[in-house]
Design an enzyme around this catalytic site. Sequence first.
Site, PDB file in Angstrom:
ATOM      1  N   GLU A  50       0.822  -1.209   0.000  1.00 30.18           N
ATOM      2  CA  GLU A  50       0.000   0.000   0.000  1.00 30.18           C
ATOM      3  C   GLU A  50       0.858   1.262   0.000  1.00 30.18           C
ATOM      4  OE1 GLU A  50      -3.379   0.284   2.530  1.00 30.18           O
ATOM      5  OE2 GLU A  50      -4.105  -1.731   2.057  1.00 30.18           O
ATOM      6  N   HIS A 323      -1.429  -0.925  10.261  1.00 31.08           N
ATOM      7  CA  HIS A 323      -0.787  -2.199  10.604  1.00 31.08           C
ATOM      8  C   HIS A 323       0.540  -1.878  11.276  1.00 31.08           C
ATOM      9  CE1 HIS A 323      -2.954  -5.209   7.816  1.00 31.08           C
ATOM     10  NE2 HIS A 323      -3.600  -4.054   7.683  1.00 31.08           N
TER      11      HIS A 323
END
Length: 556
Positions: A50, A323
Site C-alpha cells: 500500500e 498495521h
Amino acid sequence: MQDVPDEINVVTLNCWGLKYISKLRRERLTEIGRQLAIASPQPHIVALQECFTQEDYHSIRRQTRFILPYAKFYHGAAFGAGLAILSRWPIEESTMYRYPLNGRPTAFWRGDWYVGKGVACAKIRYGPAAKQVVEVFNTHTHSPYEGGRPDDSYLCHRTAQAWEMAKLLRGAAERGHLVLAMGDFNMIPMSPEHQLVTTLAPVRDVWRVLHPDSSVGPAHHPAEEARRRPVPTAEFNIQENGAASDGPTNTWRWTKAQQKRLGPGKLPVPVSPDTPDPLGKRLDYIFAGSGDIDALGGGWVVKQARVGMMMRHPELGCSLSDHFAVEATLTFFPSPQPSPSPSPSPRASAEPPSNRDSSPTATGTLQPPDSPLLPPLTTAKTDSALQNGTFLHSAPPSSTHLPRSRSPSPSLSGSPPPPPPPPQTFPPHFNPPTLPAPTHSQILTLIKTYTAREQRQQTWRARHFFVSLLVSTACLVAVWFSPANYVAFLLVLVSSLGLVAGTVDGLLALLFFGAELRALKEFEWEVRNAGSSSITGGGGGGGEGDGDGDGDERRW
C-alpha cells in the site's frame, strides 16, 4: 560485493498509503522512511505494501538510501500495485506477477481489481556463489470484505492467490535459493490459505517456528474459541501472538472520539499493556525457506521474529500505519565440519564449503547432531536447532538419519570416510508437495460454486446488453412520433443512457467474466492434476480432455 552476511534482517509493513483516502498519508510515510533508516537491527530487505504513489516511495528512498541503496517500485493495473522492495544488496531480476483471480471491476468502491493484486518478485544476490541468492516475494492479497463467511464470494480469490504464491515459492526453492515471502496475506494462521502456502511450498511461517502455540485468529474466531484460551491482553497479543493488526495499541483502530485526543501539541495517550484485545490478529507474514543446504554449506535459522514499527508519529501522535510491521532475523548456521583424518583421501581432505565460500559449485552435508566428529558446542547447537525445528526446512538432509554404524568416523575406524554426496540443485530433503484428498475436494467445490456465480453474472449482463440495445432502438424510433420537443429529448436521453449502461455490461460479460471463467478453468485443472498426482504418484494432468475441460470432467 560486500562481505557475505551471517544474518539477514527482514521487515514487512503495510503502509496504508492510499491516495486521497488514507489520513495523514504524507506525514506518516515520511516518518516510516525515517524509522527504517534508524532501525536497530538495521534492516537488509524491506517489503512495503500500500505504497501507491511515487511521491511516497521516493520519500522513503531518500531516507533509507544509505542503508538500502537498491530498491524497486512495482507498477500494476490502473492505480498501481502499491508494492515496493528495498534491499541492501543488488536486485538482479525483477518481475510483477499479477494474480489470475484478482477482484472484480464491478466492485469499484473496493478497488482490488484496479490496483492489480499480485506478487512483486525480486532476485537479490547477497554473495558471489551461485546459490547465494535470496528470492523475495512481496504481496498484498485480496481483502476479506465479507468477513470470511462460508459464503464469502472472495474466498475463491484468496485460495487461488495462495495457490499461485505457493507455486512461485516452490520454484524458487527448487533453484536452491533462500526464499522469502512477505506481505499482507489477509488470512489468519492455520487457515486453508495459510496451509496451502506452507504445504505446497517448502517454506515455514517464521512466527510459528518460534511461537508454535500462538493464536490462530482473534478471540471471537471459532478456531480460536475452540482452543479455550482467555481473551489475550494487548501485550500478550504483540509478544506471543504476533498480532500486528486491529489491536488497541494502534490509534487507527480507535474511535473518532479517542482519535480527537491526538494531534500536534497534545500529550501522548498511552494504552495499558493489560488492555483486553479480542480483535487483534495476524494478517502480515514472513514465510521463509532455507535454500540448498549442501551448496551453501549450511542452512538459515530463524533467530528472532517480532512485531515492529509500533512507535507513533513524534508530532501527530498517531500510529505510523493501520498495521504494525513484522520483522525477523535469519541467521546462517554452517554445517558441522569433521575433524582431520589420520589418512584422508584427496577428496576427503578438501576444505568443506560454507556460506562464505565464493565457489559456485560448493557442496557439503549436514552431519548427524550426535556425530563424534563434532566439537561439544557445535553438537549442542546442531541438536538444538534440529530438535526445535528452527531450521527452515522440516527436516535435515537424509544423511542425518543414517545409523551411526553406517557413517563411521575416520578417527575410530582408521579408514577414509565415504565420499560426500554430489552437488544438489535443491535441498535433498525437498519432497513433492501433496495435499489431503478432502482438501482437493473442498477447493474444487469452492471453484465450482464461484464458477456458477460468475456464469450467472455473465449471462445476466449479456442479456442486459441486448435488452438495452432493443430499448435504445425503440426510443429512437419513438422520437419520430413524439408530440413535443421535450418528449423527444427524454426519449433520446433514455436511449443514450440505457445503451451506455448496456454496453458496459456487455463488455464486462465478454471481456472480464470471460477471462475470469477461463482463469477458473486453469485453476481447476491444476487442482485436479495435483490431486491425481498425489494418488498415482506421478503427473496425471494429460489426457484427452486437455484444452476445453470436458475431458477432465469425464475423467473424474
